[in-house]
Write an enzyme that holds these catalytic residues in place. Structure first.
Site, mmCIF file in Angstrom:
data_model
loop_
_atom_site.group_PDB
_atom_site.id
_atom_site.type_symbol
_atom_site.label_atom_id
_atom_site.label_comp_id
_atom_site.label_asym_id
_atom_site.label_seq_id
_atom_site.Cartn_x
_atom_site.Cartn_y
_atom_site.Cartn_z
ATOM 1 N N HIS A 164 19.486 52.100 22.994
ATOM 2 C CA HIS A 164 18.815 52.480 21.665
ATOM 3 C C HIS A 164 19.684 51.910 20.670
ATOM 4 O O HIS A 164 19.051 51.479 19.591
ATOM 5 C CB HIS A 164 18.704 54.027 21.533
ATOM 6 C CG HIS A 164 17.514 54.742 22.420
ATOM 7 N ND1 HIS A 164 17.665 56.152 22.688
ATOM 8 C CD2 HIS A 164 16.595 54.238 22.962
ATOM 9 C CE1 HIS A 164 16.589 56.254 23.660
ATOM 10 N NE2 HIS A 164 15.957 55.021 23.677
ATOM 11 N N ARG A 183 0.262 49.837 21.375
ATOM 12 C CA ARG A 183 0.569 51.295 22.061
ATOM 13 C C ARG A 183 0.051 52.510 21.327
ATOM 14 O O ARG A 183 0.437 52.388 20.111
ATOM 15 C CB ARG A 183 2.102 51.261 22.241
ATOM 16 C CG ARG A 183 2.857 49.704 22.782
ATOM 17 C CD ARG A 183 4.608 50.187 22.761
ATOM 18 N NE ARG A 183 4.929 48.793 23.432
ATOM 19 C CZ ARG A 183 5.566 47.852 22.389
ATOM 20 N NH1 ARG A 183 5.471 47.788 21.335
ATOM 21 N NH2 ARG A 183 6.095 46.873 23.111
ATOM 22 N N ARG A 237 -3.801 49.456 24.543
ATOM 23 C CA ARG A 237 -3.592 50.184 25.707
ATOM 24 C C ARG A 237 -3.647 51.761 25.735
ATOM 25 O O ARG A 237 -3.263 52.395 24.645
ATOM 26 C CB ARG A 237 -1.880 49.651 26.039
ATOM 27 C CG ARG A 237 -1.648 50.173 27.444
ATOM 28 C CD ARG A 237 -0.231 49.780 27.569
ATOM 29 N NE ARG A 237 0.660 50.611 26.826
ATOM 30 C CZ ARG A 237 1.989 50.683 26.595
ATOM 31 N NH1 ARG A 237 2.674 49.599 27.475
ATOM 32 N NH2 ARG A 237 2.826 51.395 25.932
ATOM 33 N N GLU A 276 1.566 45.710 36.186
ATOM 34 C CA GLU A 276 2.956 45.844 36.046
ATOM 35 C C GLU A 276 3.471 46.659 37.147
ATOM 36 O O GLU A 276 4.781 46.871 37.402
ATOM 37 C CB GLU A 276 3.214 46.716 34.564
ATOM 38 C CG GLU A 276 2.413 48.041 34.557
ATOM 39 C CD GLU A 276 2.424 48.545 33.300
ATOM 40 O OE1 GLU A 276 3.443 48.437 32.316
ATOM 41 O OE2 GLU A 276 1.586 49.363 32.960
ATOM 42 N N ASN A 301 8.210 43.452 31.950
ATOM 43 C CA ASN A 301 9.433 44.448 31.951
ATOM 44 C C ASN A 301 9.421 45.255 33.167
ATOM 45 O O ASN A 301 10.501 45.371 33.946
ATOM 46 C CB ASN A 301 9.683 45.208 30.730
ATOM 47 C CG ASN A 301 9.626 44.398 29.315
ATOM 48 O OD1 ASN A 301 9.605 43.224 29.446
ATOM 49 N ND2 ASN A 301 9.778 45.260 28.333
ATOM 50 N N ASP A 302 8.230 46.231 33.379
ATOM 51 C CA ASP A 302 8.257 47.128 34.550
ATOM 52 C C ASP A 302 8.031 46.223 35.933
ATOM 53 O O ASP A 302 8.643 46.726 36.848
ATOM 54 C CB ASP A 302 7.024 47.935 34.423
ATOM 55 C CG ASP A 302 7.546 49.216 33.621
ATOM 56 O OD1 ASP A 302 8.849 49.448 33.509
ATOM 57 O OD2 ASP A 302 6.604 49.935 32.929
ATOM 58 N N ARG A 361 18.017 48.368 34.565
ATOM 59 C CA ARG A 361 18.570 47.479 33.605
ATOM 60 C C ARG A 361 19.755 48.317 32.799
ATOM 61 O O ARG A 361 20.517 47.527 32.266
ATOM 62 C CB ARG A 361 17.245 46.972 32.670
ATOM 63 C CG ARG A 361 16.600 45.776 33.122
ATOM 64 C CD ARG A 361 15.543 45.221 32.125
ATOM 65 N NE ARG A 361 14.527 46.372 31.730
ATOM 66 C CZ ARG A 361 14.118 46.053 30.614
ATOM 67 N NH1 ARG A 361 14.056 45.114 29.917
ATOM 68 N NH2 ARG A 361 13.122 46.898 30.143
#
Length: 589
Positions: free
Chosen positions: A198, A307, A343, A444, A467-468, A478
């Site tokens: 983060h 998103r 999505r 994904e 990513n996934d 990761r």
């Protein structure tokens, strides 16, 4: 003693936020608070619990204020970090265990709270899972705030120091990151951390160079030492020589010149030198005007990933169909005729609702648990509210709908069945919507990728979430610094899988988009285009660099790159090939 007279020391970490900085070190060591331990008499027990409640309320107000400031100054995506912090304060189990510890021990509440918190942090840190790794950090950050409020101490910030400094720390919390003075912090270097932490996300947004996972650097340096930070390559140089400073000065000038040329090219067509158009879209979240403004400023050709979780995470209640419709309609109208790909809900994993933990019971591995389409198919009315809202928004522009985490045709069929029910309900009420709205699926999950041939005939398009897909395919967390180096987008298995998905999609005459991090990384863009990916979608800030590369390359060369990569047997060789391709085009541009 002049640091220039001492030998320079080169340390390699993980490049986390791009940029080059040089300055003196500010050593920032996060240490645990020294907590008192004493008995509470029976007549003081009620007051002790009231003191705990007041500290929780004060902490909640502080975090909410930080969240509001971050959303205003940095954007919705970065503000979401602090939604996770608010969720910690809503954790019934954490608060309940603290109360039980207090009842059993009669010790002061900060001692009890810290005991419980440390058990949680230890448990989460020992599980190899990206979400749980971040959650341990969230709990640690929030707990420090609660304890400081209980002890009546002021919150520490990274802005109370003279002059410009490079912050070198064992770790930097999200609160530290957003509280730092951008005019004083030249760069950030940490012993631990990952590119997805983060604090790093905040640093990238604030354009502060950062290198993480340097292991024990804080034990090897002295405050005031001179340091050079290369956030492009992940290199930290202690006491750099004049020769090194001169070399990096030239590199920085060159990079700034290239970055300016990239910005100058954003209004030009996204076309390769041999005349092939490449569609570049933006990934956005919420209805934050800054995100939409940036997408337009960088000439995004619509939205490739919208998103929708923000509506569910901002409130402790489920958003109504009407609230969702208004939010989606606002984005569709704002994009003025460009495509907006919405999505459906991807709650679960690292994204939970404030005050709705009952819908998401604690799971040992939430990324493999009840999330995304699985959650939606179990909670059909919640899902149908969203589907009707998206259908209604489709009457106001060019809307595409896509489902996340589809693992096979069964889930796709079930989702489309509910979508058909929603269409019938809106027709019966005479509500307008696009009867031909395209409906696609994200790829994904490895099971979806390997069955792309049977999914493609049932979908209007594919969108690959790299990513996934990489994480699931390679079994790599990761956020775990011990194995983060094994997360390789150029792994031969990943490249074969991507090629297969594109091949099967095109056989079914549907288009393929990539909306994961690979789409915004110029190193891998030529490979994606060479295998036939039709569209790329990325954070708006990445569009200039990708468009600049597209305009500097030929599609025929990208196909040759794919041919050469297909003959290689490991990720290092393929990465080196991609890197050589990229450097050659940048040198020629």
């Amino acid at each position: 003693m002049d640091a220039r007279n001492t030998p320079e020391i080169i340390i390699h970490g993980i490049a986390a936020s791009p940029g080059i900085a040089h300055g003196q070190i500010l050593l920032h060591i996060q240490s645990d608070l020294e907590l008192p331990e004493y008995q509470i008499s029976p007549e003081q027990r009620a007051e002790e619990m009231e003191r705990f409640d007041r500290a929780l309320v004060a902490t909640r107000q502080q975090i909410q204020q930080i969240r509001n400031e971050v959303e205003k100054n940095l954007g919705t995506d970065e503000a979401r970090i602090f939604d996770a912090h608010l969720l910690v304060l809503e954790d019934v189990a954490l608060i309940g265990e603290t109360e039980r510890e207090f009842e059993a021990s009669s010790k002061n509440i900060e001692w009890c709270f810290n005991n419980v918190v440390q058990r949680y942090i230890k448990a989460f840190s020992e599980i190899d899972d990206e979400y749980l790794g971040e959650r341990a950090g969230d709990i640690r950050d929030v707990a420090q705030r609660v304890l400081q409020n209980l002890l009546g101490r002021a919150q520490q910030t990274l802005n109370n120091f003279p002059g410009n400094r490079v912050v070198v720390a064992n770790d930097v919390s999200p609160s530290d990151a957003v509280g730092m003075d951008r005019d004083k912090v030249l760069a950030i270097v940490t012993d631990s951390g990952s590119r997805t932490s983060h604090a790093v996300i905040v640093a990238r947004t604030m354009r502060v160079p950062a290198v993480v996972a340097t292991r024990d650097l804080t034990k090897r340096i002295v405050e005031g030492d001179s340091v050079l930070v290369d956030g492009y390559e992940g290199t930290v140089i202690i006491n750099p020589s004049d020769k090194t400073l001169y070399r990096y000065g030239k590199i920085q000038v060159t990079r700034k010149s290239v970055e300016q040329r990239m910005l100058d090219a954003v209004s030009l067509p996204s076309v390769t030198q041999d005349g092939v158009e490449v569609i570049l879209r933006a990934n956005i979240e919420g209805i934050n005007s800054a995100e939409l403004d940036m997408a337009r400023r960088y000439s995004a050709q619509g939205v490739g990933l919208y998103r929708t979780e923000f509506l569910y995470m901002q409130e402790s209640r489920m958003p109504s169909e009407e609230e969702q419709y208004r939010a989606y309609k606002a984005v569709v109208e704002n994009m003025a005729g460009e495509i907006v790909t919405i999505r459906t809900l991807d709650l679960g994993g690292d994204k939970l609702m404030n005050g709705k933990s009952g819908l998401f019971p604690m799971e040992a591995n939430p990324f493999l648990g009840m999330r995304a389409i699985r959650f939606c198919l179990e909670h059909k009315e919640i899902f149908k509210n969203q589907l009707r809202a998206i259908l209604r928004a489709s009457a106001h522009g060019r809307v595409l709908l896509m489902y996340p985490m589809i693992s096979g045709t069964g889930e796709l069929d079930d989702a489309n069945k509910l979508l058909d029910e929603c269409r019938a309900e809106l027709r019966e009420k005479g509500v307008a919507f696009d009867e031909k709205m395209p409906v696609g699926t994200m790829i994904e999950v490895p099971s979806a990728a390997t069955t792309a041939d049977i999914l493609a005939p049932k979908a209007d398009f594919f969108s690959i979430g790299t990513n996934d897909l990489i994480q699931y395919l390679l079994a790599i967390d990761r956020s775990n610094e011990r194995i983060a180096h094994l997360y390789k987008p150029a792994h031969p298995s990943m490249l074969r899988m991507l090629s297969y998905v594109v091949e099967q999609a095109h056989k079914a005459k549907i288009k393929v988009s990539v909306c994961g991090e690979m789409a915004g990384d110029p190193l891998y863009v030529p490979f994606l285009l060479g295998i036939g990916v039709d569209e790329l979608s990325m954070a708006s800030s990445l569009i200039p660099a990708v468009k600049y590369l597209v305009r500097a390359m030929k599609m025929s060369d990208a196909k040759k790159l794919v041919h050469e990569a297909s003959k290689m047997d490991n990720a290092a060789k393929i990465t080196a090939l991609c890197n050589a391709f990229y450097n050659a085009r940048m040198a020629e541009a």
